[in-house]
Design a protein around this motif. Sequence first.
Motif, PDB file in Angstrom:
ATOM      1  N   GLY A  15       0.811  -1.215   0.000  1.00  0.00           N
ATOM      2  CA  GLY A  15       0.000   0.000   0.000  1.00  0.00           C
ATOM      3  C   GLY A  15       0.840   1.258   0.000  1.00  0.00           C
ATOM      4  O   GLY A  15       0.543   2.222  -0.717  1.00  0.00           O
ATOM      5  N   ILE A  16       1.895   1.271   0.801  1.00  0.00           N
ATOM      6  CA  ILE A  16       2.795   2.428   0.825  1.00  0.00           C
ATOM      7  C   ILE A  16       3.481   2.593  -0.534  1.00  0.00           C
ATOM      8  O   ILE A  16       3.647   3.707  -1.034  1.00  0.00           O
ATOM      9  N   GLY A  17       3.852   1.477  -1.157  1.00  0.00           N
ATOM     10  CA  GLY A  17       4.481   1.541  -2.474  1.00  0.00           C
ATOM     11  C   GLY A  17       3.538   2.072  -3.541  1.00  0.00           C
ATOM     12  O   GLY A  17       3.927   2.897  -4.378  1.00  0.00           O
ATOM     13  N   VAL A  18       2.299   1.621  -3.530  1.00  0.00           N
ATOM     14  CA  VAL A  18       1.315   2.125  -4.505  1.00  0.00           C
ATOM     15  C   VAL A  18       1.066   3.609  -4.276  1.00  0.00           C
ATOM     16  O   VAL A  18       0.990   4.390  -5.238  1.00  0.00           O
ATOM     17  N   TYR A  19       0.939   4.019  -3.028  1.00  0.00           N
ATOM     18  CA  TYR A  19       0.774   5.434  -2.710  1.00  0.00           C
ATOM     19  C   TYR A  19       1.965   6.246  -3.225  1.00  0.00           C
ATOM     20  O   TYR A  19       1.794   7.316  -3.798  1.00  0.00           O
ATOM     21  N   GLY A  20       3.167   5.718  -3.047  1.00  0.00           N
ATOM     22  CA  GLY A  20       4.363   6.415  -3.519  1.00  0.00           C
ATOM     23  C   GLY A  20       4.413   6.530  -5.032  1.00  0.00           C
ATOM     24  O   GLY A  20       4.823   7.558  -5.565  1.00  0.00           O
ATOM     25  N   VAL A  21       3.984   5.487  -5.734  1.00  0.00           N
ATOM     26  CA  VAL A  21       3.986   5.537  -7.195  1.00  0.00           C
ATOM     27  C   VAL A  21       2.958   6.544  -7.700  1.00  0.00           C
ATOM     28  O   VAL A  21       3.205   7.277  -8.656  1.00  0.00           O
ATOM     29  N   ILE A  22       1.805   6.602  -7.046  1.00  0.00           N
ATOM     30  CA  ILE A  22       0.745   7.502  -7.507  1.00  0.00           C
ATOM     31  C   ILE A  22       1.048   8.959  -7.172  1.00  0.00           C
ATOM     32  O   ILE A  22       0.827   9.847  -7.996  1.00  0.00           O
ATOM     33  N   VAL A  23       1.580   9.229  -5.988  1.00  0.00           N
ATOM     34  CA  VAL A  23       1.701  10.600  -5.501  1.00  0.00           C
ATOM     35  C   VAL A  23       3.037  11.247  -5.833  1.00  0.00           C
ATOM     36  O   VAL A  23       3.091  12.436  -6.143  1.00  0.00           O
ATOM     37  N   ARG A  24       4.111  10.522  -5.800  1.00  0.00           N
ATOM     38  CA  ARG A  24       5.446  11.126  -5.917  1.00  0.00           C
ATOM     39  C   ARG A  24       5.690  11.711  -7.300  1.00  0.00           C
ATOM     40  O   ARG A  24       5.261  11.166  -8.310  1.00  0.00           O
ATOM     41  N   ARG A  25       6.424  12.824  -7.304  1.00  0.00           N
ATOM     42  CA  ARG A  25       6.813  13.456  -8.551  1.00  0.00           C
ATOM     43  C   ARG A  25       8.297  13.313  -8.822  1.00  0.00           C
ATOM     44  O   ARG A  25       8.743  13.443  -9.948  1.00  0.00           O
ATOM     45  N   ASN A  26       9.075  13.047  -7.798  1.00  0.00           N
ATOM     46  CA  ASN A  26      10.513  12.886  -7.938  1.00  0.00           C
ATOM     47  C   ASN A  26      10.811  11.468  -8.439  1.00  0.00           C
ATOM     48  O   ASN A  26      10.289  10.487  -7.905  1.00  0.00           O
ATOM     49  N   VAL A  28      13.517   9.624  -8.283  1.00  0.00           N
ATOM     50  CA  VAL A  28      14.244   8.763  -7.342  1.00  0.00           C
ATOM     51  C   VAL A  28      13.279   8.183  -6.313  1.00  0.00           C
ATOM     52  O   VAL A  28      13.332   6.986  -5.995  1.00  0.00           O
ATOM     53  N   LEU A  29      12.373   8.994  -5.806  1.00  0.00           N
ATOM     54  CA  LEU A  29      11.380   8.501  -4.855  1.00  0.00           C
ATOM     55  C   LEU A  29      10.411   7.532  -5.522  1.00  0.00           C
ATOM     56  O   LEU A  29       9.910   6.603  -4.880  1.00  0.00           O
ATOM     57  N   LEU A  30      10.167   7.721  -6.786  1.00  0.00           N
ATOM     58  CA  LEU A  30       9.326   6.788  -7.539  1.00  0.00           C
ATOM     59  C   LEU A  30       9.998   5.415  -7.625  1.00  0.00           C
ATOM     60  O   LEU A  30       9.342   4.379  -7.442  1.00  0.00           O
TER      61      LEU A  30
END
Length: 122
Positions: A15-26, A28-30
């Motif tokens: 869930g944290i990974g999916v949230y990071g893929v959807i929300v992050r713009r950077n 490296v964080l993606l």
Amino acid sequence: MHPVLPFTIAALLFGIGVYGVIVRRNAVLLLMAVELLLNAVNLVLVTADATIRSLVPHSGQSFTLFIIVLAAAEIGVGLALILQLYRLRRSVDVEELPLTETAPSAPAAPTAPSDVEQEVAR
């Protein structure tokens, strides 16, 4: 071992990974979010292998090792692409990437004059 705790942790990581893929713009964080997704899948595979003894022994661990190798290759290629993107654009913001831009066309190379053009020139 009771499998509820590892499966819950894997679901939380996913869930944290999916949230990071959807929300992050950077970028490296993606990539870090994609790594969280892969680690969640690894945890599920190892837990399933430890709790459910199938006909193929240690199959979950074998798949996990394969995913770890793929994740290492993905990080190597991904970081190389991000470094090149930073060198070209001075930013690693995913929102600024022109996905529909076409490459500028190169000017046409001069061609050698044909026999007819040489006759006309004389």
